[in-house]
Design an enzyme around this catalytic site. Structure first.
Site, PDB file in Angstrom:
ATOM      1  N   THR A   1       0.839  -1.201   0.000  1.00  0.00           N
ATOM      2  CA  THR A   1       0.000   0.000   0.000  1.00  0.00           C
ATOM      3  C   THR A   1       0.872   1.249   0.000  1.00  0.00           C
ATOM      4  O   THR A   1       2.018   1.207   0.474  1.00  0.00           O
ATOM      5  CB  THR A   1      -0.936   0.023   1.242  1.00  0.00           C
ATOM      6  OG1 THR A   1      -1.709   1.231   1.235  1.00  0.00           O
ATOM      7  CG2 THR A   1      -0.174  -0.059   2.558  1.00  0.00           C
TER       8      THR A   1
ATOM      9  N   ASN B   1      -0.466   3.831   1.512  1.00  0.00           N
ATOM     10  CA  ASN B   1      -1.149   4.571   2.576  1.00  0.00           C
ATOM     11  C   ASN B   1      -0.739   4.018   3.949  1.00  0.00           C
ATOM     12  O   ASN B   1      -1.194   2.948   4.358  1.00  0.00           O
ATOM     13  CB  ASN B   1      -2.664   4.445   2.343  1.00  0.00           C
ATOM     14  CG  ASN B   1      -3.475   5.272   3.314  1.00  0.00           C
ATOM     15  OD1 ASN B   1      -3.074   5.476   4.452  1.00  0.00           O
ATOM     16  ND2 ASN B   1      -4.624   5.733   2.857  1.00  0.00           N
TER      17      ASN B   1
ATOM     18  N   ASP C   1      -8.624  -2.516  -1.191  1.00  0.00           N
ATOM     19  CA  ASP C   1      -9.239  -1.331  -1.770  1.00  0.00           C
ATOM     20  C   ASP C   1     -10.452  -0.979  -0.923  1.00  0.00           C
ATOM     21  O   ASP C   1     -11.255  -1.847  -0.588  1.00  0.00           O
ATOM     22  CB  ASP C   1      -9.632  -1.570  -3.230  1.00  0.00           C
ATOM     23  CG  ASP C   1      -9.868  -0.244  -3.930  1.00  0.00           C
ATOM     24  OD1 ASP C   1      -8.957   0.605  -3.907  1.00  0.00           O
ATOM     25  OD2 ASP C   1     -10.977  -0.035  -4.466  1.00  0.00           O
TER      26      ASP C   1
ATOM     27  N   PHE D   1      -8.012   9.222   9.811  1.00  0.00           N
ATOM     28  CA  PHE D   1      -7.575   9.914   8.600  1.00  0.00           C
ATOM     29  C   PHE D   1      -8.741  10.067   7.634  1.00  0.00           C
ATOM     30  O   PHE D   1      -9.777   9.426   7.783  1.00  0.00           O
ATOM     31  CB  PHE D   1      -6.401   9.177   7.940  1.00  0.00           C
ATOM     32  CG  PHE D   1      -6.731   7.790   7.424  1.00  0.00           C
ATOM     33  CD1 PHE D   1      -6.793   6.712   8.281  1.00  0.00           C
ATOM     34  CD2 PHE D   1      -6.978   7.565   6.069  1.00  0.00           C
ATOM     35  CE1 PHE D   1      -7.103   5.428   7.803  1.00  0.00           C
ATOM     36  CE2 PHE D   1      -7.275   6.305   5.577  1.00  0.00           C
ATOM     37  CZ  PHE D   1      -7.348   5.230   6.464  1.00  0.00           C
TER      38      PHE D   1
HETATM   39  P1  ITT Z   1      -3.463   2.224  -1.586  1.00  0.00           P
HETATM   40  O1  ITT Z   1      -4.404   2.030  -2.759  1.00  0.00           O
HETATM   41  O2  ITT Z   1      -2.057   2.516  -1.981  1.00  0.00           O
HETATM   42  O3  ITT Z   1      -3.572   1.127  -0.571  1.00  0.00           O
HETATM   43  P2  ITT Z   1      -5.164   4.530  -1.070  1.00  0.00           P
HETATM   44  O4  ITT Z   1      -5.126   5.630  -0.049  1.00  0.00           O
HETATM   45  O5  ITT Z   1      -5.201   4.940  -2.526  1.00  0.00           O
HETATM   46  O6  ITT Z   1      -3.934   3.554  -0.786  1.00  0.00           O
HETATM   47  P3  ITT Z   1      -7.778   3.250  -1.267  1.00  0.00           P
HETATM   48  O7  ITT Z   1      -7.852   3.476  -2.730  1.00  0.00           O
HETATM   49  O8  ITT Z   1      -8.164   1.925  -0.738  1.00  0.00           O
HETATM   50  O9  ITT Z   1      -6.329   3.572  -0.708  1.00  0.00           O
HETATM   51  O10 ITT Z   1      -8.640   4.264  -0.424  1.00  0.00           O
HETATM   52  C1  ITT Z   1      -9.393   5.244  -0.987  1.00  0.00           C
HETATM   53  C2  ITT Z   1      -9.448   6.444  -0.104  1.00  0.00           C
HETATM   54  O11 ITT Z   1     -10.518   6.281   0.829  1.00  0.00           O
HETATM   55  C3  ITT Z   1      -8.214   6.714   0.760  1.00  0.00           C
HETATM   56  O12 ITT Z   1      -7.220   7.391   0.049  1.00  0.00           O
HETATM   57  C4  ITT Z   1      -8.828   7.566   1.866  1.00  0.00           C
HETATM   58  O13 ITT Z   1      -8.996   8.885   1.410  1.00  0.00           O
HETATM   59  C5  ITT Z   1     -10.194   6.912   2.043  1.00  0.00           C
HETATM   60  N1  ITT Z   1     -10.188   5.888   3.092  1.00  0.00           N
HETATM   61  C6  ITT Z   1      -9.806   4.590   2.969  1.00  0.00           C
HETATM   62  N2  ITT Z   1      -9.925   3.958   4.137  1.00  0.00           N
HETATM   63  C7  ITT Z   1     -10.402   4.865   5.020  1.00  0.00           C
HETATM   64  C8  ITT Z   1     -10.720   4.827   6.388  1.00  0.00           C
HETATM   65  O14 ITT Z   1     -10.573   3.718   7.111  1.00  0.00           O
HETATM   66  N3  ITT Z   1     -11.158   5.944   6.972  1.00  0.00           N
HETATM   67  C9  ITT Z   1     -11.302   7.086   6.270  1.00  0.00           C
HETATM   68  N4  ITT Z   1     -11.034   7.210   4.980  1.00  0.00           N
HETATM   69  C10 ITT Z   1     -10.572   6.109   4.343  1.00  0.00           C
END
Ligand code: ITT
Length: 184
Positions: A7, A9, A65, A140
């Protein structure tokens, strides 16, 4: 066995590490930046991403995702959640909602785990609603506008609660049950 979470993130990784460690599973971070495919399905996106991560790392690895799906916005931001978080932020989502009465929403997560040639997916959702204002400092991104069903606080106001019932927690629970029951 050590498994990797691919990831970009770190917030997602830290939540997963905390959860999996309590179940005796060692997880390492694989910094992975990938242009995800466009799809309305988080399962499809996770499945495609894990193949790419596995081809790079060549070790047992999972990706996940996540999307925030808001009923009154026909499921937006959904699989565009990362894009919308950057462009609009939580306040932008609140603006789109205006004074809409139907604030029903859910976070959904799909984990895809690849071990050898096998891919397994584990998906879970957390039902809730969108708050009227941003509230709380923990967590976050959309945590400050998401109130899980049956509670009055946003995830950002009650991070302990988030880590016990969230979309991520529930999908990690399914992954951990699979790993433990298959002695991986
Ligand atoms: P990776 O794909 O590299 O893992 P990403 O941040 O792009 O990281 P996602 O596409 O899965 O991850 O997530 C989409 C977005 O949704 C993420 O960037 C956050 O802004 C939000 N998000 C994901 N999980 C969350 C959570 O538990 N609480 C709040 N916002 C979240």
């Amino acid at each position: 066995m050590v498994i990797y979470f691919a990831t970009s993130n770190l917030n997602k990784f830290n939540e997963a590490k905390e959860m999996l460690t309590t179940r005796g599973i060692t997880v390492e971070h694989f910094l992975f930046k990938h242009n995800e495919i466009r799809s309305d399905s988080i399962e499809e996106i996770a499945n495609e991403s894990v193949s790419v991560a596995h081809a790079q790392l060549k070790k047992s690895v999972f990706v996940e995702d996540t999307g925030l799906f808001i009923d009154a916005l026909n499921g937006f931001p959904g699989t565009y959640s990362a894009w919308a978080a950057k462009k609009l932020g939580s306040r932008g989502i609140l603006k789109l909602m205006g004074d809409e009465k139907n604030r029903v929403a859910r976070f959904s997560t799909s984990i895809a785990f690849m071990h050898g040639k096998t891919i397994k997916t584990f998906s879970a959702s957390c039902e809730g609603r969108i708050s009227e204002n941003t509230r709380g400092e923990s967590g976050f991104s959309y945590d400050s506008i998401f109130i899980p069903e049956g509670y009055g606080k946003t995830f950002a106001e009650s991070i302990g609660l988030k880590n016990k019932l969230s979309h991520r927690y529930q999908s990690l629970l399914l992954l951990s049950e699979y790993l433990l029951s298959n002695k991986l």
